[in-house]
Design a protein around this motif. Structure first.
Motif, short mmCIF file in Angstrom:
data_model
loop_
_atom_site.label_atom_id
_atom_site.label_comp_id
_atom_site.label_asym_id
_atom_site.label_seq_id
_atom_site.Cartn_x
_atom_site.Cartn_y
_atom_site.Cartn_z
N LYS A 1 -7.54 41.38 8.54
CA LYS A 1 -8.09 42.69 8.89
C LYS A 1 -6.95 43.58 9.37
CE LYS A 1 -11.75 45.04 11.20
NZ LYS A 1 -13.04 45.02 11.73
N THR A 2 -6.89 44.80 8.86
CA THR A 2 -5.81 45.73 9.20
C THR A 2 -6.31 46.77 10.19
OG1 THR A 2 -4.79 45.42 7.04
CG2 THR A 2 -4.12 47.37 8.28
N ALA B 1 -1.32 46.94 11.83
CA ALA B 1 -1.20 45.55 12.24
C ALA B 1 -2.24 44.73 11.48
CB ALA B 1 -1.42 45.41 13.74
N ASP B 2 -1.79 43.64 10.87
CA ASP B 2 -2.68 42.78 10.10
C ASP B 2 -2.96 41.51 10.90
OD1 ASP B 2 -4.16 41.73 7.98
OD2 ASP B 2 -2.40 40.74 7.13
N TYR C 1 -1.63 33.40 17.21
CA TYR C 1 -1.60 34.36 16.10
C TYR C 1 -0.21 34.95 15.89
CZ TYR C 1 -6.62 34.26 16.87
OH TYR C 1 -7.92 33.85 17.03
N THR C 2 0.15 35.12 14.62
CA THR C 2 1.32 35.90 14.25
C THR C 2 0.79 37.16 13.59
OG1 THR C 2 2.69 33.95 13.93
CG2 THR C 2 3.41 35.97 12.84
N ILE C 3 1.09 38.30 14.20
CA ILE C 3 0.55 39.57 13.73
C ILE C 3 1.65 40.32 13.00
CG2 ILE C 3 -0.61 41.70 14.41
CD1 ILE C 3 -1.33 40.17 17.06
N ASN C 4 1.42 40.56 11.71
CA ASN C 4 2.37 41.32 10.89
C ASN C 4 2.12 42.80 11.07
OD1 ASN C 4 3.59 39.02 9.61
ND2 ASN C 4 1.72 38.81 8.41
N HIS C 5 3.20 43.53 11.29
CA HIS C 5 3.13 44.99 11.48
C HIS C 5 3.96 45.68 10.41
CE1 HIS C 5 2.01 43.67 15.53
NE2 HIS C 5 1.63 44.90 15.81
N THR C 6 3.49 46.81 9.96
CA THR C 6 4.27 47.72 9.13
C THR C 6 4.12 49.10 9.74
OG1 THR C 6 2.41 48.10 7.63
CG2 THR C 6 4.01 46.41 6.98
N GLY C 7 5.07 49.96 9.48
CA GLY C 7 4.97 51.28 10.06
C GLY C 7 5.84 52.29 9.38
N LYS C 8 5.62 53.54 9.77
CA LYS C 8 6.41 54.64 9.23
C LYS C 8 6.68 55.62 10.37
CE LYS C 8 6.72 57.41 5.11
NZ LYS C 8 6.12 57.71 3.83
N TYR C 9 7.94 56.02 10.46
CA TYR C 9 8.41 56.93 11.49
C TYR C 9 8.42 58.35 10.94
CZ TYR C 9 11.81 59.24 14.54
OH TYR C 9 12.44 60.11 15.38
N TYR C 10 7.78 59.28 11.66
CA TYR C 10 7.68 60.67 11.22
C TYR C 10 8.42 61.65 12.13
CZ TYR C 10 4.10 59.13 7.98
OH TYR C 10 3.43 58.50 6.97
N GLY C 11 9.20 61.16 13.06
CA GLY C 11 9.92 62.03 13.98
C GLY C 11 9.15 62.25 15.27
N ALA D 1 9.09 47.09 9.45
CA ALA D 1 8.15 45.95 9.48
C ALA D 1 8.65 44.96 10.53
CB ALA D 1 8.06 45.28 8.11
N PHE D 2 7.71 44.27 11.16
CA PHE D 2 8.06 43.24 12.13
C PHE D 2 6.85 42.36 12.40
CE2 PHE D 2 6.65 46.96 14.51
CZ PHE D 2 5.79 46.44 15.46
N THR D 3 7.06 41.28 13.14
CA THR D 3 5.97 40.40 13.54
C THR D 3 5.96 40.28 15.06
OG1 THR D 3 7.32 38.40 13.36
CG2 THR D 3 6.05 39.03 11.41
#
Length: 120
Positions: A110-111, A105-106, A88-98, A80-82
């Motif tokens: 709205k995502t 991004a929110d 605007y401050t955009i919040n990000h979440t993510g998942k690494y799959y290789g 997660a990061f911003t």
């Protein structure tokens, strides 16, 4: 009893090392695109830098400027990061799959989700 404790400790240590090694693969440039509207797509370029359980780097803005990643954290293969973009401050979440990364991004409730591939 000592053998059991030692074996358990070794397994925990190896699991930690394996997780750390896997997430360091997130380092580097990742690219993709996200649908903004039915007809509009926005190209995305993320440049990630992993240091322990911290994530930093940049995101390429639509106008060509690099925006710094802030407050980046890693937990397992999730992160997660911003990013600040103007007001605007955009919040990000993510998942690494290789071989790919899923980023959400929110922005103002709205995502937007995108799949990124390593950029060569």
């Amino acid at each position: 009893m000592k053998t059991r404790i030692l074996t358990t400790a070794l397994l925990v240590f190896c699991s930690f090392i394996a997780c750390f090694a896997a997430i360091t693969g997130l380092n580097g440039k990742w690219a993709g695109s996200v649908k903004i509207t039915q007809d509009d797509e926005l190209p995305l370029v993320y440049n990630f830098k992993v240091e322990g359980d911290k994530l930093s780097g940049t995101v390429l803005s639509p106008d060509g400027n690099d925006l710094p990643i802030a407050d980046g954290v890693l937990q397992g293969n999730e992160f997660a990061f911003t990013v600040k973009a103007g007001k605007y401050t955009i919040n990000h979440t993510g998942k690494y799959y290789g071989d790919s990364v899923i980023v959400a991004a929110d922005l103002e409730g709205k995502t937007f989700k995108a799949t990124l591939k390593r950029d060569k």
